[in-house]
Motif scaffolding. Structure first.
Motif, short mmCIF file in Angstrom:
data_model
loop_
_atom_site.label_atom_id
_atom_site.label_comp_id
_atom_site.label_asym_id
_atom_site.label_seq_id
_atom_site.Cartn_x
_atom_site.Cartn_y
_atom_site.Cartn_z
N SER A 191 -8.10 8.32 6.33
CA SER A 191 -9.17 7.77 7.17
C SER A 191 -10.41 7.44 6.35
O SER A 191 -11.05 6.40 6.56
N GLY A 192 -10.77 8.33 5.42
CA GLY A 192 -11.95 8.09 4.62
C GLY A 192 -11.83 6.85 3.76
O GLY A 192 -12.84 6.15 3.51
N ILE A 193 -10.64 6.55 3.28
CA ILE A 193 -10.42 5.36 2.47
C ILE A 193 -10.54 4.10 3.34
O ILE A 193 -11.15 3.10 2.94
N SER A 194 -10.00 4.16 4.55
CA SER A 194 -10.14 3.01 5.45
C SER A 194 -11.61 2.77 5.80
O SER A 194 -12.06 1.62 5.85
N SER A 195 -12.35 3.84 6.02
CA SER A 195 -13.79 3.69 6.30
C SER A 195 -14.51 3.01 5.15
O SER A 195 -15.42 2.20 5.34
N ALA A 196 -14.08 3.35 3.92
CA ALA A 196 -14.74 2.79 2.74
C ALA A 196 -14.45 1.31 2.54
O ALA A 196 -15.32 0.55 2.11
N VAL A 197 -13.23 0.88 2.86
CA VAL A 197 -12.85 -0.51 2.61
C VAL A 197 -13.03 -1.42 3.82
O VAL A 197 -13.01 -2.65 3.68
N LEU A 198 -13.21 -0.85 5.00
CA LEU A 198 -13.29 -1.66 6.21
C LEU A 198 -14.38 -2.74 6.13
O LEU A 198 -14.13 -3.89 6.53
N PRO A 199 -15.57 -2.44 5.63
CA PRO A 199 -16.58 -3.50 5.53
C PRO A 199 -16.11 -4.68 4.66
O PRO A 199 -16.41 -5.84 4.99
N ASP A 200 -15.39 -4.41 3.58
CA ASP A 200 -14.87 -5.48 2.73
C ASP A 200 -13.83 -6.32 3.47
O ASP A 200 -13.82 -7.55 3.36
N VAL A 201 -12.97 -5.65 4.21
CA VAL A 201 -11.92 -6.35 4.97
C VAL A 201 -12.54 -7.22 6.06
O VAL A 201 -12.16 -8.38 6.24
N VAL A 202 -13.50 -6.66 6.77
CA VAL A 202 -14.15 -7.41 7.85
C VAL A 202 -14.93 -8.60 7.30
O VAL A 202 -14.89 -9.70 7.86
N ARG A 219 -11.17 19.55 4.03
CA ARG A 219 -11.73 18.61 3.06
C ARG A 219 -13.07 18.11 3.58
O ARG A 219 -13.23 17.87 4.77
N LYS A 220 -13.99 17.93 2.66
CA LYS A 220 -15.31 17.43 3.07
C LYS A 220 -15.27 15.90 3.10
O LYS A 220 -15.77 15.22 2.20
N ASP A 221 -14.62 15.36 4.13
CA ASP A 221 -14.58 13.92 4.35
C ASP A 221 -14.40 13.68 5.84
O ASP A 221 -14.33 14.63 6.64
N SER A 222 -14.33 12.42 6.24
CA SER A 222 -14.30 12.11 7.67
C SER A 222 -13.05 12.67 8.35
O SER A 222 -13.11 13.12 9.50
N TYR A 223 -11.93 12.65 7.65
CA TYR A 223 -10.70 13.20 8.23
C TYR A 223 -10.82 14.71 8.39
O TYR A 223 -10.62 15.26 9.49
N GLU A 245 -13.45 16.95 8.17
CA GLU A 245 -14.52 17.48 9.01
C GLU A 245 -14.37 17.04 10.47
O GLU A 245 -14.72 17.79 11.39
N GLY A 246 -13.83 15.84 10.68
CA GLY A 246 -13.62 15.38 12.05
C GLY A 246 -12.60 16.22 12.78
O GLY A 246 -12.82 16.65 13.92
N LEU A 247 -11.45 16.48 12.13
CA LEU A 247 -10.41 17.29 12.76
C LEU A 247 -10.87 18.74 12.89
O LEU A 247 -10.57 19.42 13.88
N GLN A 248 -11.60 19.23 11.90
CA GLN A 248 -12.12 20.59 11.97
C GLN A 248 -12.99 20.79 13.21
O GLN A 248 -12.86 21.79 13.93
N GLU A 249 -13.87 19.85 13.48
CA GLU A 249 -14.74 19.96 14.65
C GLU A 249 -13.96 19.88 15.95
O GLU A 249 -14.26 20.59 16.92
N THR A 250 -12.94 19.02 15.98
CA THR A 250 -12.13 18.91 17.19
C THR A 250 -11.39 20.21 17.47
O THR A 250 -11.33 20.68 18.61
N VAL A 251 -10.81 20.82 16.42
CA VAL A 251 -10.11 22.09 16.60
C VAL A 251 -11.08 23.17 17.05
O VAL A 251 -10.78 23.96 17.95
N ARG A 252 -12.26 23.21 16.43
CA ARG A 252 -13.27 24.21 16.83
C ARG A 252 -13.59 24.09 18.32
O ARG A 252 -13.64 25.08 19.05
N ALA A 253 -13.81 22.85 18.78
CA ALA A 253 -14.15 22.63 20.18
C ALA A 253 -13.01 23.06 21.10
O ALA A 253 -13.25 23.64 22.17
N GLU A 254 -11.76 22.79 20.68
CA GLU A 254 -10.62 23.17 21.50
C GLU A 254 -10.44 24.69 21.54
O GLU A 254 -10.08 25.25 22.58
N LEU A 255 -10.70 25.36 20.43
CA LEU A 255 -10.63 26.82 20.42
C LEU A 255 -11.70 27.41 21.33
O LEU A 255 -11.45 28.37 22.07
N GLU A 256 -12.88 26.81 21.30
CA GLU A 256 -13.96 27.29 22.16
C GLU A 256 -13.60 27.11 23.64
O GLU A 256 -13.87 27.98 24.47
N ARG A 257 -13.00 25.98 23.96
CA ARG A 257 -12.57 25.74 25.34
C ARG A 257 -11.58 26.79 25.81
O ARG A 257 -11.51 27.11 27.00
#
Length: 450
Positions: free
Chosen positions: A300-311, A367-371, A373-385
């Motif tokens: 995901s982080g690589i796609s985020s990095a190249v998406l502006p070039d592709v667009v 990993r400290k990247d969008s993939y 940290e994003g999944l980490q936060e989602t899991v944290r929220a689901e555990l809290e629920r």
């Protein structure tokens, strides 16, 4: 197959609460053992592969007992055999179906558009998966498209519902995987459904164009040229074989069925390197070679990095394996798509897998990247629920290697911090480099449960 999770979540939450209460009443005669309980390891799509065990070399047995989730539908033996005809050495199938479907949907969209202009293709992609005549293979789907009929493609990864308006699956299937004897034990694999079919787009695509003749004048811009942006090297290279096999199989079957707009589809290989600089160079090369659709990137982080070039080049980026939920709202000008479901869905499945074992304290390392940290936060929220509050969950991150030539990550301090916290469960959200954390945990004296 579990489609909804409300009752399960309530049961798990109640079970977790009961365990917390009963554990508070108990005592132990061996406090030193209580400080370092046995730890069960959990993983995600970046490391729950047969090839991951090899990253630990002579300590591969450390993964035995590790559990995790990955986006995966039950694949037919026929599909697996077709994949193995492309790559006889294939041992994993992670994202092979999604890669196959990304190529197939791209080809059908071009055929329906009557053009290989990327903007015309992009307008058809969501519609290829919704509200048309159902078809499941290259020959029948292309025949319908050539006749100017709307199609509703269903493939090995896209089985229940089509794409949302954001250009991603409305529903998903996840597999819960188990490592035994240094490999995934298929006999223990379970499949869990997620998502909502009502989220699929109901918007009608542009009217399809009926093919006339063989398109030999090339006024439509044919042939369709696809460019690979897959992890041939880097931390995610262990996932490349199934990704590459899925794309190659789809191209082969499309061309066997007559190709797109009267021409064989052209595939130009390319590496994303699990590295933004490598991926950007590949994208630039593809643009210079008039590639219309880029299949990738893997991370995901690589796609985020190249998406502006592709667009900026007005091309399409179509990933078979991006799961970062943030990409659902990326500024893509309608040119980014994916066949992998967002982590907002995977987080629920992963939290359920962990909660089944009733841990009192959980560490989530990412990993400290969008993939990561994003999944980490989602899991944290689901555990809290589910009733597992912040006092029972510790979140940690690490900087992944900059490139394949960078020194290995030093996980010793992180392992010491985890040991000091004393969890019963450690979820590792990473790629091949995360094998180093497992070794560091063992070296620090953390007893890994098998």
């Amino acid at each position: 197959m579990l489609v909804t999770r409300g009752p399960r979540a309530a049961i798990l939450a109640a079970s977790a609460a009961f365990l917390l209460v009963t554990s508070a009443c108990g005592t132990t005669d061996k406090p030193e053992e209580a400080a370092t309980p046995q730890v069960r390891l959990y993983g995600t799509d970046g490391n729950m592969l047969n090839s991951f065990a090899a990253e630990l070399k002579d300590r591969a047995d450390l993964v035995d007992g590790m559990k995790g989730t990955t986006p995966l539908t039950p694949l037919t033996e026929d599909f697996k055999e077709r994949l193995r005809s492309v790559d006889p050495k294939l041992t994993d199938y992670l994202y092979a179906a999604e890669s196959y479907d990304a190529v197939m949907i791209s080809a059908l969209a071009a055929q329906l558009a009557g053009s290989t202009n990327p903007s015309d293709i992009a307008k058809q992609i969501v519609g290829v998966t919704t509200n048309g005549q159902s078809c499941t293979d290259a020959a029948s789907c292309l025949a319908l498209a050539r006749d100017g009929q709307d199609v509703e493609y269903r493939g090995p990864s896209l089985t229940r519902a089509g794409f949302t308006e954001a250009g991603e699956p409305a529903t998903a299937s996840y597999a819960t995987l188990h490592f035994d004897a240094q490999k995934i034990n298929d006999a223990k694999t379970e499949f869990v459904g997620a998502g909502d079919e009502t989220g699929a787009s109901t918007k009608a695509p542009p009217k399809p164009k009926k093919q006339r003749g063989s398109a030999t004048d090339r006024s439509d811009g044919s042939p369709l040229i696809l460019g690979g942006l897959l992890p041939k090297t880097g931390d995610l290279a262990l996932a490349n074989p199934p990704l590459a096999a899925g794309a190659a199989l789809a191209v082969m079957e499309i061309n066997a069925a007559g190709g797109v707009l009267g021409e064989p589809v052209v595939w130009i290989d390319g590496d994303d390197g699990t590295n933004p600089a490598v991926a950007k160079a590949t994208v630039a090369s593809h643009i210079s070679k008039k590639v219309q659709v880029i299949i990738g990137a893997a991370a995901s982080g690589i796609s985020s990095a190249v998406l502006p070039d592709v667009v900026a080049a007005r091309r399409i980026l179509f990933s078979p394996s991006n799961t970062d939920s943030g990409l659902s709202t990326a500024d893509d000008k309608g040119l980014y798509f994916r066949t992998a479901p967002p982590d907002s869905l995977q987080g629920r499945a992963l939290a359920d897998v962990i909660l089944r074992d009733g841990p009192h304290k959980i560490v989530v390392v990412a990993r400290k990247d969008s993939y990561g940290e994003g999944l980490q936060e989602t899991v944290r929220a689901e555990l809290e629920r589910a009733g597992i509050g912040g006092d029972r969950v510790k979140l940690l991150t690490y900087e992944p290697p900059a490139d394949a030539k960078a020194p290995p990550v030093d996980f010793s301090n992180l392992a010491g911090e985890i040991k000091g916290y004393g969890p019963e469960a450690v979820l590792i959200i990473g790629f091949s480099e995360s094998a180093g954390l497992i070794k560091a945990l063992a070296d620090s004296g953390v007893p890994i449960r098998h």
